[in-house]
Design an enzyme around this catalytic site. Structure first.
Site, short mmCIF file in Angstrom:
data_model
loop_
_atom_site.label_atom_id
_atom_site.label_comp_id
_atom_site.label_asym_id
_atom_site.label_seq_id
_atom_site.Cartn_x
_atom_site.Cartn_y
_atom_site.Cartn_z
N GLU A 84 0.81 -1.20 0.00
CA GLU A 84 0.00 0.00 0.00
C GLU A 84 0.86 1.27 0.00
O GLU A 84 0.75 2.11 -0.88
CB GLU A 84 -0.91 0.02 1.23
CG GLU A 84 -1.95 -1.08 1.26
CD GLU A 84 -3.16 -0.78 0.38
OE1 GLU A 84 -3.07 0.12 -0.49
OE2 GLU A 84 -4.20 -1.43 0.55
N ASP A 238 8.14 4.99 -5.05
CA ASP A 238 7.35 4.84 -6.27
C ASP A 238 7.10 6.26 -6.79
O ASP A 238 7.58 7.24 -6.22
CB ASP A 238 6.09 4.02 -6.05
CG ASP A 238 5.04 4.67 -5.15
OD1 ASP A 238 5.18 5.87 -4.83
OD2 ASP A 238 4.07 3.99 -4.77
N CYS A 239 6.35 6.38 -7.88
CA CYS A 239 6.26 7.69 -8.54
C CYS A 239 5.60 8.74 -7.66
O CYS A 239 6.11 9.86 -7.50
CB CYS A 239 5.53 7.58 -9.88
SG CYS A 239 3.77 7.15 -9.79
N SER A 240 4.47 8.40 -7.04
CA SER A 240 3.76 9.39 -6.23
C SER A 240 4.34 9.50 -4.82
O SER A 240 4.24 10.56 -4.18
CB SER A 240 2.27 9.05 -6.15
OG SER A 240 2.07 7.74 -5.65
N ASP A 257 -1.42 9.49 -3.52
CA ASP A 257 -1.46 8.80 -4.81
C ASP A 257 -1.50 9.78 -5.98
O ASP A 257 -2.09 10.86 -5.89
CB ASP A 257 -2.67 7.88 -4.89
CG ASP A 257 -2.53 6.65 -4.01
OD1 ASP A 257 -1.39 6.25 -3.73
OD2 ASP A 257 -3.57 6.09 -3.61
N SER A 258 -0.93 9.37 -7.11
CA SER A 258 -0.88 10.23 -8.30
C SER A 258 -2.28 10.59 -8.79
O SER A 258 -2.52 11.74 -9.21
CB SER A 258 -0.08 9.56 -9.42
OG SER A 258 -0.67 8.32 -9.80
N HIS A 292 0.54 7.72 -13.36
CA HIS A 292 1.94 8.09 -13.16
C HIS A 292 2.05 9.60 -12.96
O HIS A 292 1.24 10.38 -13.47
CB HIS A 292 2.78 7.66 -14.36
CG HIS A 292 4.26 7.88 -14.17
ND1 HIS A 292 4.96 7.31 -13.13
CD2 HIS A 292 5.15 8.63 -14.86
CE1 HIS A 292 6.23 7.68 -13.21
NE2 HIS A 292 6.37 8.49 -14.25
N HIS A 304 11.54 11.70 -12.24
CA HIS A 304 10.49 10.80 -11.75
C HIS A 304 11.08 9.46 -11.37
O HIS A 304 12.23 9.15 -11.68
CB HIS A 304 9.40 10.63 -12.81
CG HIS A 304 9.85 10.01 -14.10
ND1 HIS A 304 9.05 9.18 -14.86
CD2 HIS A 304 11.03 10.08 -14.80
CE1 HIS A 304 9.68 8.79 -15.95
NE2 HIS A 304 10.89 9.32 -15.93
#
Length: 335
Positions: A84, A238-240, A257-258, A292, A304
């Site tokens: 998560e 991760d990205c976000s 979250d993104s 993303h 990123h």
């Protein structure tokens, strides 16, 4: 400037508090809180789904480098959909449910429509502490880690290491010397940090409002750091998690979250992009679900953390693989 930042954070908190999407947790009274007692706690979708290779992330203390470096690409890919988020040392959580040796918690400071108190997920209960003494120091100034990772020490001369902690970790300050800062830990009393590894602030509101160049400079510290699904730390993002944590370190709380980051902030047209703006990418040629996020750094480039086979890197945001999925930009910094 700080007023703008507080307004953004306040609006987000209100929106999430009253969100119609907040689930009901029958087993929770939302009153039992605790503090993360490991360098980085990893939260899972369900209890007990871990593999033997995940053991270094489940212990107390954790060994994040051993965990992340021991996994093959396929083993890292398995984490997608099974994790998560993560929570840093000393972060406050609310316990929502208990199941054996696992607890479901909501991570404070990670806004999401999934729960009004913070991002939810399961973690081993032995990675938490009630932090009775620690909680009494929460009104004190805090030291925030500014290096990708930094060591806590048992002594002010930095001779005996305690644990390695992440960028953006915040710990209450007890006292300072010319070269060291004495801080309170969640369950192990007073420890020491090198003065060069931290910045000290009286409150989050006292963190200077950043420029776009400031957040880009901070982000570039992590170039080459391997991607980690659900990651929010200097051990892997991760990205976000990357954009959320960079902004958080500068005193600006944005959604975790993104897909939710793309709904807030100020919409920005491509011709008006400035460093620090967040760029979003979506399925169906940019018209579907956002999946993303990257940070614009100028000259058509973004920094990123793209996927499990890669690292934090700089790419042309209109390059094949990204350009056709570009879905817009948002600004979280007052210009």
């Amino acid at each position: 400037m700080n007023l703008w930042r507080r307004m953004i954070t306040g609006v987000l908190c209100l929106i999430f508090l009253f969100s119609l999407f907040t689930p009901v947790h029958a087993k929770a009274d939302d009153s039992e809180t605790a503090y993360v007692d490991v360098a980085v706690a990893t939260l899972w979708v369900e209890p007990g789904i871990t593999r033997s290779i995940d053991s270094p992330s489940l212990s107390n203390p954790v060994d994040l480098w051993t965990w992340t470096k021991s996994m093959s690409y396929e083993e890292k890919l398995w984490l997608v959909g099974n994790l998560e988020t993560q929570a840093l040392y000393g972060t406050k959580v609310t316990i929502l449910e208990k199941q054996g040796d696992w607890v479901k918690v909501a991570v404070h400071g990670q806004p999401t429509p999934r729960h009004s108190l913070g991002y939810p997920g399961w973690m081993p209960i032995h990675q938490l502490t009630k932090g009775t003494a620690f909680s009494q120091f929460q009104s004190k100034p805090f030291a925030q880690i500014i290096k990708p990772t930094a060591w806590l020490y048992h002594d002010p001369n930095s001779r005996k290491r305690f644990i390695e902690i992440s960028f953006a970790t915040r710990l209450p300050v007890i006292s300072t010397t010319k070269h060291a800062v004495k801080v309170m830990t969640p369950s192990d009393g007073a420890k020491w940090l090198k003065r060069e590894d931290v910045q000290i602030f009286r409150t989050e509101a006292d963190i200077p409002t950043p420029t776009g160049e400031d957040v880009v400079r901070t982000a570039k510290q992590f170039l080459g750091l391997p991607y980690l699904w659900a990651g929010t730390s200097g051990f892997g993002f991760d990205c976000s998690g990357f954009t959320h944590t960079i902004y958080k370190a500068h005193g600006i709380t944005i959604p975790r979250d993104s897909s939710v980051q793309a709904q807030f902030g100020l919409p920005v047209s491509e011709k008006d992009l400035q460093p620090g703006d967040l760029l979003f990418f979506a399925y169906d040629q940019g018209k579907g679900r956002v999946h993303h996020v990257g940070m614009y750094i100028g000259n058509g480039k973004m920094i990123h953390s793209p996927n499990s086979s890669s690292t934090v890197r700089i790419d042309d945001y209109r390059a094949p693989g990204y350009g056709e999925e570009f879905a817009g930009a948002r600004r979280y910094i007052q210009r």
